[in-house]
Write an enzyme that holds these catalytic residues in place. Structure first.
Site, short mmCIF file in Angstrom:
data_model
loop_
_atom_site.label_atom_id
_atom_site.label_comp_id
_atom_site.label_asym_id
_atom_site.label_seq_id
_atom_site.Cartn_x
_atom_site.Cartn_y
_atom_site.Cartn_z
N LYS A 54 17.40 57.49 27.62
CA LYS A 54 17.18 56.81 28.90
C LYS A 54 16.05 55.79 28.76
O LYS A 54 16.16 54.65 29.18
CB LYS A 54 16.86 57.83 30.01
CG LYS A 54 18.11 58.55 30.50
CD LYS A 54 17.81 59.74 31.40
CE LYS A 54 19.12 60.47 31.69
NZ LYS A 54 18.96 61.75 32.38
N GLN A 98 14.46 65.16 35.00
CA GLN A 98 15.49 65.64 34.08
C GLN A 98 15.80 67.11 34.36
O GLN A 98 14.91 67.94 34.46
CB GLN A 98 15.02 65.45 32.63
CG GLN A 98 16.07 65.78 31.59
CD GLN A 98 17.26 64.85 31.59
OE1 GLN A 98 17.16 63.70 32.00
NE2 GLN A 98 18.41 65.34 31.17
N ASP A 121 19.23 59.08 40.70
CA ASP A 121 20.24 60.05 40.29
C ASP A 121 21.22 60.34 41.43
O ASP A 121 22.27 60.94 41.22
CB ASP A 121 19.56 61.38 39.94
CG ASP A 121 19.61 61.70 38.47
OD1 ASP A 121 20.41 61.10 37.75
OD2 ASP A 121 18.83 62.58 38.05
N1 GUN Z 1 20.58 66.51 32.85
C1 GUN Z 1 21.76 66.20 32.24
N2 GUN Z 1 22.31 65.11 32.83
C2 GUN Z 1 21.45 64.73 33.81
C3 GUN Z 1 21.44 63.67 34.75
O1 GUN Z 1 22.36 62.84 34.83
N3 GUN Z 1 20.38 63.62 35.60
C4 GUN Z 1 19.38 64.51 35.54
N4 GUN Z 1 18.38 64.38 36.40
N5 GUN Z 1 19.34 65.52 34.69
C5 GUN Z 1 20.37 65.62 33.81
#
Ligand code: GUN
Length: 298
Positions: A54, A98, A121
C-alpha cells in the site's frame, strides 16, 4: 471458445496512474499531495506485506503516505487516540487501519473511530449507510474494484443480471449494492440458497466471494458470462512437488475458462484492484474534504 482473461494487474496499474494524475492536479489546488495514513498494529506477516504494498503504490503514484506502527500489545485506547489524531490532522485525507487487529482489541470500535470523510476503506457504519442510501461517500475497495473491472470488460452494466455468491460485510453485501447503483439486477446467494448452480446459470456476471476454493463450477456458468473471482485460497499442489501449494479462487478456473466470456485469474485479477481503489478513494477523499468536485477521469 476460451474466455477473455481480465487483466486486473494492468487495469489496477492504470487506476494507480489515473489516481496519481488526479492527485497532482488536486495538489495544485489544495497546496499539497493527497495523503493516506496507514495504521498497522502487531507483526502479522501477511499484514506487513499488504501495508508495504500500500505504501509503495501510494508513493509511486505521487501521493503522500504516512505509516504508523504499534506493537501487538498496544492498548486499544492508544490506537483509537492515534486514529483521532489523524482525524484532526488537516494534512491527512485517508485513514486505513490494517485488519485483522490483535485479538484483545475490538476492531469495530477502532474502525468506528475513523472519521467517515477519511474512511478510504469504506468500512465505517456511516460509509455503509451512505452506500445503502445512495448518498455520496467512500465505497469499499474490493467490491468497487469488481464493479470497475466489470465496466471495463462489459461497458454499461445497466440491466445485466448479477449473482453475488457470498453475503460478507466486506465484499458480498457492498458488491451487491454497488452493482445495483449501476442499474444491474442483483441477487445475493449464500450457504442456504436453494439450487445455487441453477441460479448462477442465469447470471451475466458472477461474483464468487465465499472463501471456498473452486466452489463455483464450470457447468454453473452461462456461456459468455463474466466471472469476477474475489476468492484467494491457498491449496496443496502435490503436482508441483512435495509440500508445494498454489493460490486458487472461489471459481474452478480451469473448468470455466472454456466457456465463460471473461474471467479474472487468481492471482492477478481482483486482488490488485483493492489497492488501486484505495488510492482512488484517497484522492476522492482529498477532493471531497476540500469541497471540490470529484476529479475528472477517476
Ligand atoms: N486486511 C486485508 N485486506 C484489508 C483491507 O482491504 N483493508 C483493511 N483495513 N485491512 C485489510
Amino acid at each position: 471458445m476460451s474466455a477473455q482473461l481480465i487483466d486486473g494487474k494492468a487495469i489496477a496499474a492504470n487506476i494507480d496512474v489515473l489516481a496519481g494524475e488526479a492527485g497532482a492536479v488536486l495538489a495544485k489546488q489544495i497546496g499539497r499531495a493527497p495523503c493516506l495514513a496507514v495504521v498497522l498494529v502487531g507483526d502479522d506477516a501477511a499484514s506487513q506485506v499488504y501495508v508495504r504494498n500500500k505504501v509503495k503504490r501510494t508513493e509511486a503514484a505521487g501521493l503522500k503516505s504516512i505509516e504508523v506502527r504499534r506493537p501487538a500489545d498496544a492498548p486499544e485506547q492508544e490506537i483509537i487516540d492515534i486514529v483521532r489524531g489523524l482525524n484532526d490532522d488537516d494534512g491527512v485525507d485517508g485513514i486505513l487501519v490494517q485488519l485483522p487487529l490483535p485479538d484483545h482489541m475490538d476492531a469495530n470500535a477502532v474502525v468506528e473511530a475513523i472519521h467517515p470523510d477519511k474512511d478510504v476503506d469504506g468500512l465505517t457504519e456511516t460509509s455503509a449507510g451512505r452506500l445503502v442510501l445512495g448518498k455520496p461517500g467512500l465505497r469499499p475497495c474490493t467490491p468497487a474494484g469488481c464493479v470497475l473491472l466489470a465496466e471495463r470488460t462489459l461497458g454499461d452494466l445497466s440491466g445485466k443480471s448479477v449473482v453475488v455468491v457470498g453475503r460478507s460485510i466486506l465484499v458480498g453485501k457492498p458488491a451487491a449494492l454497488l452493482f445495483l447503483e449501476k442499474n444491474a439486477t442483483v441477487t445475493i446467494a449464500h450457504s442456504r440458497t436453494k439450487d445455487l448452480a441453477e441460479l448462477v446459470r442465469t447470471a451475466d456476471i458472477v461474483v464468487p466471494a465465499v472463501g471456498r476454493p473452486q466452489m463455483v463450477r464450470g457447468d454453473w456458468i452461462k456461456p459468455g458470462a463474466c466471472v469476477l473471482d474475489v476468492g484467494i485460497n491457498r491449496i496443496d499442489a502435490p503436482e508441483r512437488g512435495e509440500g508445494k501449494t498454489r493460490l486458487v479462487g472461489d471459481a474452478a478456473f480451469d473448468e470455466i475458462v472454456g466457456h465463460a466470456g471473461s474471467i479474472t485469474p487468481v492471482p492477478g485479477g481482483i486482488g490488485p484492484m483493492t489497492i488501486a481503489m484505495l488510492l482512488r478513494n484517497t484522492v476522492l477523499a482529498a477532493a471531497m474534504r476540500a469541497g471540490l468536485p470529484a476529479p475528472e477521469g477517476l
